[in-house]
Every structure is written in C-alpha cells, then in structure tokens.
Design a protein around this motif. Structure first.
Motif, PDB file in Angstrom:
ATOM      1  N   UNK A 131       0.848  -1.208   0.000  1.00 47.28           N
ATOM      2  CA  UNK A 131       0.000   0.000   0.000  1.00 47.28           C
ATOM      3  C   UNK A 131       0.874   1.245   0.000  1.00 47.28           C
ATOM      4  N   UNK A 132       1.876   1.268   0.873  1.00 46.02           N
ATOM      5  CA  UNK A 132       2.778   2.420   0.959  1.00 46.02           C
ATOM      6  C   UNK A 132       3.631   2.551  -0.299  1.00 46.02           C
ATOM      7  N   UNK A 133       4.087   1.446  -0.850  1.00 42.07           N
ATOM      8  CA  UNK A 133       4.895   1.488  -2.077  1.00 42.07           C
ATOM      9  C   UNK A 133       4.087   2.074  -3.236  1.00 42.07           C
ATOM     10  N   UNK A 134       2.810   1.713  -3.315  1.00 41.51           N
ATOM     11  CA  UNK A 134       1.954   2.265  -4.374  1.00 41.51           C
ATOM     12  C   UNK A 134       1.858   3.776  -4.239  1.00 41.51           C
ATOM     13  N   UNK A 135       1.702   4.260  -3.026  1.00 43.34           N
ATOM     14  CA  UNK A 135       1.624   5.706  -2.803  1.00 43.34           C
ATOM     15  C   UNK A 135       2.941   6.393  -3.163  1.00 43.34           C
ATOM     16  N   UNK A 136       4.048   5.779  -2.805  1.00 43.31           N
ATOM     17  CA  UNK A 136       5.363   6.341  -3.126  1.00 43.31           C
ATOM     18  C   UNK A 136       5.548   6.452  -4.633  1.00 43.31           C
ATOM     19  N   UNK A 137       5.155   5.420  -5.358  1.00 49.15           N
ATOM     20  CA  UNK A 137       5.252   5.442  -6.826  1.00 49.15           C
ATOM     21  C   UNK A 137       4.364   6.550  -7.384  1.00 49.15           C
ATOM     22  N   UNK A 138       3.152   6.670  -6.873  1.00 43.42           N
ATOM     23  CA  UNK A 138       2.228   7.704  -7.360  1.00 43.42           C
ATOM     24  C   UNK A 138       2.773   9.103  -7.086  1.00 43.42           C
ATOM     25  N   UNK A 139       3.305   9.315  -5.888  1.00 38.45           N
ATOM     26  CA  UNK A 139       3.829  10.642  -5.514  1.00 38.45           C
ATOM     27  C   UNK A 139       5.048  11.053  -6.340  1.00 38.45           C
ATOM     28  N   UNK A 140       5.729  10.089  -6.924  1.00 35.76           N
ATOM     29  CA  UNK A 140       6.927  10.422  -7.707  1.00 35.76           C
ATOM     30  C   UNK A 140       6.592  10.891  -9.121  1.00 35.76           C
ATOM     31  N   UNK A 141       5.327  10.933  -9.459  1.00 43.02           N
ATOM     32  CA  UNK A 141       4.901  11.394 -10.784  1.00 43.02           C
ATOM     33  C   UNK A 141       4.829  12.917 -10.771  1.00 43.02           C
ATOM     34  N   UNK A 142       5.642  13.591 -11.599  1.00 42.78           N
ATOM     35  CA  UNK A 142       5.754  15.054 -11.507  1.00 42.78           C
ATOM     36  C   UNK A 142       4.482  15.835 -11.821  1.00 42.78           C
ATOM     37  N   UNK A 143       3.585  15.296 -12.608  1.00 42.57           N
ATOM     38  CA  UNK A 143       2.375  16.050 -12.972  1.00 42.57           C
ATOM     39  C   UNK A 143       1.248  15.909 -11.954  1.00 42.57           C
ATOM     40  N   UNK A 144       1.468  15.147 -10.893  1.00 46.01           N
ATOM     41  CA  UNK A 144       0.438  14.911  -9.880  1.00 46.01           C
ATOM     42  C   UNK A 144       0.619  15.885  -8.717  1.00 46.01           C
TER      43      UNK A 144
END
Length: 173
Positions: free
Chosen positions: A55-68
C-alpha cells in the motif's frame, strides 16, 4: 462539455497510465487489483494490496509522478475482491452514473466514479458547492453504497477549491 481542456484530459490519462505501468512493473501480482484514477492532477489509488508495505509502495510510486499535485491513497490491505463483489461494484457505478446524468443539478461528464467494496469515490470538478453536494447525495442514496468519499474540486472564479469529504449513505425509504 467537460470543464477541463483536452490537454488536461490527456495529461491526466497519461499520468494514470504511467503510474499503473510503474505499479505493475514493480510487482504485477501485488498491484493487479489497484486502480489508478487521475482528475485535475489529483490521483486516487483504490482497490486492494496484499500488505501495508505494498500500500505504501503504491503511494510512493504515485507521488513520484511530476504532474500529480495530490495523491489520495484509499487502498485496502487484504484479499482481492471476488467476481461477485466486482460485478456489484460495477452495477453501483453504472447506477450512480445514470442518476448523475439524469440530474439537472449535476454535470455528470465532469465526474469520475470509482467503486470498491461499496465504497464510492468521486473525482472531478463541480461548478458550485451545490453541485458538489448534490453529486455526493446522489451517490450516497444509491442502493448498495456503504460510503461516499468526494475528492471533487469546486471551480471558482479565481481558481479551484479542493474539497474532500466522506459521507455515509442515506437510509433507504
């Protein structure tokens, strides 16, 4: 007509696809039940992951997207949904979409709906606080809905105001 531009829609779709591809590349089995929805640079993660670490890894991956700009992590830790539960969720989503489209108070084309285990997530834009509230009320009064979480934004003359709330469903009469 949607309130967002074609370019914004393309950016949101690209960000969603990018995050989903990165999740599957990281762990195809663990993230196969994770849904990614992007609207107005806001990203929603929903579905299930096998562990809190996933769950935390998914959030980390999502947060690393610059347009988000914002990430909302609504992933449940546990077993994947059954085929029956998935069908019920699809039916709930279809009912809400139909009811929003029929409402004169809501511009349904601006609203993305994600349903998981009876939990409904609304994303997109509303033209007013009244429209935002009405969309949440319509979703909450739909049979089978356990909870409504709205990550919608109200369009304002000088920008966009964020709104996130959780509403219990209204009782059936």
């Amino acid at each position: 007509v949607q309130e967002r531009t074609i370019g914004e829609g393309i950016d949101d779709a690209a960000a969603s696809n990018q995050v989903k591809m990165r999740l599957l590349a990281a762990d195809r089995v663990a993230f196969q039940e994770v849904d990614v929805e992007v609207a107005g640079r806001n990203l929603l993660l929903s579905g299930t992951a096998p562990t809190a670490e996933h769950r935390q890894a998914a959030e980390t991956i999502a947060r690393s997207t610059p347009t988000i700009a914002h990430v909302y992590n609504e992933i449940f830790v546990g077993e994947p949904s059954t085929i029956m539960r998935s069908a019920q969720d699809e039916f709930i989503t279809a009912q809400i979409r139909t009811r929003l489209t029929a409402s004169r108070a809501v511009r349904a084309v601006n609203i993305n709906i994600e349903t998981y285990s009876g939990n409904v997530y609304l994303m997109g834009t509303a033209r007013s606080d009244h429209e935002l509230q009405r969309a949440a009320e319509i979703a909450a009064s739909t049979p089978g809905v356990r909870r409504v979480v709205s990550f919608m934004q109200v369009l304002a003359p000088r920008g966009v105001q964020s709104y996130a709330a959780s509403l219990p469903p209204t009782p059936e009469y």
